[in-house]
Write an enzyme that holds these catalytic residues in place. Sequence first.
Site, PDB file in Angstrom:
ATOM      1  N   ASP A 226     129.164  -9.099  40.582  1.00  0.00           N
ATOM      2  CA  ASP A 226     129.076  -9.252  42.277  1.00  0.00           C
ATOM      3  C   ASP A 226     130.225 -10.068  42.620  1.00  0.00           C
ATOM      4  O   ASP A 226     131.193 -10.373  42.096  1.00  0.00           O
ATOM      5  CB  ASP A 226     127.751 -10.017  42.479  1.00  0.00           C
ATOM      6  CG  ASP A 226     127.005  -9.151  43.792  1.00  0.00           C
ATOM      7  OD1 ASP A 226     127.987  -9.205  44.931  1.00  0.00           O
ATOM      8  OD2 ASP A 226     126.156  -8.974  43.881  1.00  0.00           O
ATOM      9  N   GLY A 252     133.767 -10.183  41.187  1.00  0.00           N
ATOM     10  CA  GLY A 252     134.798  -8.988  41.821  1.00  0.00           C
ATOM     11  C   GLY A 252     134.479  -8.199  42.540  1.00  0.00           C
ATOM     12  O   GLY A 252     133.599  -8.444  43.452  1.00  0.00           O
ATOM     13  N   ASP A 253     135.222  -6.812  42.912  1.00  0.00           N
ATOM     14  CA  ASP A 253     134.763  -6.236  43.903  1.00  0.00           C
ATOM     15  C   ASP A 253     134.809  -4.941  43.418  1.00  0.00           C
ATOM     16  O   ASP A 253     135.564  -4.199  42.911  1.00  0.00           O
ATOM     17  CB  ASP A 253     136.157  -6.166  45.032  1.00  0.00           C
ATOM     18  CG  ASP A 253     135.936  -5.194  46.307  1.00  0.00           C
ATOM     19  OD1 ASP A 253     134.965  -4.488  46.353  1.00  0.00           O
ATOM     20  OD2 ASP A 253     136.650  -5.413  47.386  1.00  0.00           O
ATOM     21  N   PHE A 254     133.212  -4.081  43.578  1.00  0.00           N
ATOM     22  CA  PHE A 254     133.310  -2.898  42.818  1.00  0.00           C
ATOM     23  C   PHE A 254     133.949  -1.975  43.581  1.00  0.00           C
ATOM     24  O   PHE A 254     133.814  -0.670  43.275  1.00  0.00           O
ATOM     25  CB  PHE A 254     131.596  -2.664  42.776  1.00  0.00           C
ATOM     26  CG  PHE A 254     130.861  -2.605  44.007  1.00  0.00           C
ATOM     27  CD1 PHE A 254     131.308  -2.265  45.353  1.00  0.00           C
ATOM     28  CD2 PHE A 254     129.648  -3.271  43.733  1.00  0.00           C
ATOM     29  CE1 PHE A 254     130.436  -2.481  46.389  1.00  0.00           C
ATOM     30  CE2 PHE A 254     128.743  -3.610  44.935  1.00  0.00           C
ATOM     31  CZ  PHE A 254     129.094  -2.958  46.334  1.00  0.00           C
ATOM     32  N   HIS A 272     122.703   2.369  49.223  1.00  0.00           N
ATOM     33  CA  HIS A 272     122.334   2.836  50.503  1.00  0.00           C
ATOM     34  C   HIS A 272     123.386   2.039  51.510  1.00  0.00           C
ATOM     35  O   HIS A 272     123.387   2.383  52.803  1.00  0.00           O
ATOM     36  CB  HIS A 272     120.985   2.758  50.832  1.00  0.00           C
ATOM     37  CG  HIS A 272     120.467   1.355  50.819  1.00  0.00           C
ATOM     38  ND1 HIS A 272     119.113   1.319  49.918  1.00  0.00           N
ATOM     39  CD2 HIS A 272     120.868   0.470  51.243  1.00  0.00           C
ATOM     40  CE1 HIS A 272     119.139  -0.004  50.003  1.00  0.00           C
ATOM     41  NE2 HIS A 272     119.898  -0.559  50.758  1.00  0.00           N
TER      42      HIS A 272
END
Length: 362
Positions: A226, A252-254, A272
Site C-alpha cells: 500500500d 509503493g504505488d500499484f 471499485h
Amino acid sequence: MTVHHPTAPEAAHEVPAHEVPAHEAPAHEVPAPVRMYEMLYSSLVSQLILAVAELGVADAIGDEVRHVDDIAERTGTHPASLYRGLRALASVGVFTEVEPETFGLTPLAATLRSDVPGSMRDLARYVGLPERQQSFGALAHTLRTGRPAFDHVHGSDFWTYIAAHPERGDLFNRAMASMSVMVNSSVLDIYDLSDARRLVDVGGGHGQLLGALLQRYPQLTGVVYDLPRVVPEARTVLADLGVAERAECVGGDFLLSVPEGADTYVLSWTLHDWDDEDAVTILRNIRRALGDSGRLIVIDEVLPEGDTPHFGKFEDIVMLSLLTGQVRTEAQFAALFEKAGFRHVETLPTRSPTSLVVAVPV
C-alpha cells in the site's frame, strides 16, 4: 417512519396510519405517494446513526441499561433531544427503550461500540464526514456532467484531498479496516488457499486480511502492499496478530508496479475505486508480477443484472459521487481481466455484499 400522507388523493380511503403503519402494510396496498414520502425521509435513519456514532452513545451505554439523563451526561448532550433521537432509532431496531426513557443496546447498536470486534463506529464516523455529505448533496451535478460531485464541491479530487488532510486520511484508513474485518469474516470460509505459498495483498491497507490469512494458513507468507504512509499501521496490526515474522509491509504505488514473487495476488475492496483505464493498469501490473502461473483473487461487490436489489448498486453511487470508479457486473470484471491478460474462472458469493472473483493468467 410511520406516516399517512394527508394530501395523497390515493390515500383518502385507506385505513388510518395508526392502525396499519405504512411500512408494515403489503407493498401493493401502500399508495405510491406514501411510500415516496417515507423514502424521502429515510435518510434521517442514517443521519441519526452517524450522529450517535460521533457522540459515542453506544460506548456510553455499554453493557448496561441506562436512563437518558445518564447517557446525556456521559456524552455531553441535551437529554430531551437525545431521547427523541434514541426513540426514533429504537423504532427501527437500533437501541431499545426497555423502560420509559431508559435504553439498552441491540445487536445493531452494539456495532457502534468502539471496543467490540467488528466495530463499525469508525466507518460510521467516516461516512458522516461533512465532506462526504456535501458531495452527496451535489449529486445532481454528477448526473448532469458525469464528473464526481466531490471535485465540484471541494475543488480537489478525493485522493488529493485525503492526502492533504491527514486526520481525514487516518479516519478513512480506520474505516476501511472496519470494512476489511466485515469482508474477511465472510470470505475466509468459502475459498481454500492451502496450496498457496506466498500472497501479495495489493492495496492491503492496515493488513487485517493478510493477518487473518496467515493465521489460518501456517504455510503461507505474505506482503501488504500500500502507500508508504499506510504500511506502518500494517506492521503494528500484523505484530499484534502474531504473524509479523511471515509478513512484509511494502510501500509503493500499484498504478506503477506491484511486488513480484508471489503465486497469489489479492485485490480486496479496492478495484471499485478506479475507472476502467486505471483498473486495467493495476491488473496489468499484477499480471506482470505474477508471471504465467498463479491466480488473482478480487474481493468486491458484483452487481446482478436488471432490477435485482443489491447493496452494491448504492455503493456504486458513492463511487459516482466521490471518485471515478464503479461497482461492476461479472461481465464487466471479465472484460477487464481479458484486457489485462487474465481469464475469469469463477465468482463466489459470500454472506456480505461482496463476492470473491477468481482469475488466472492467459
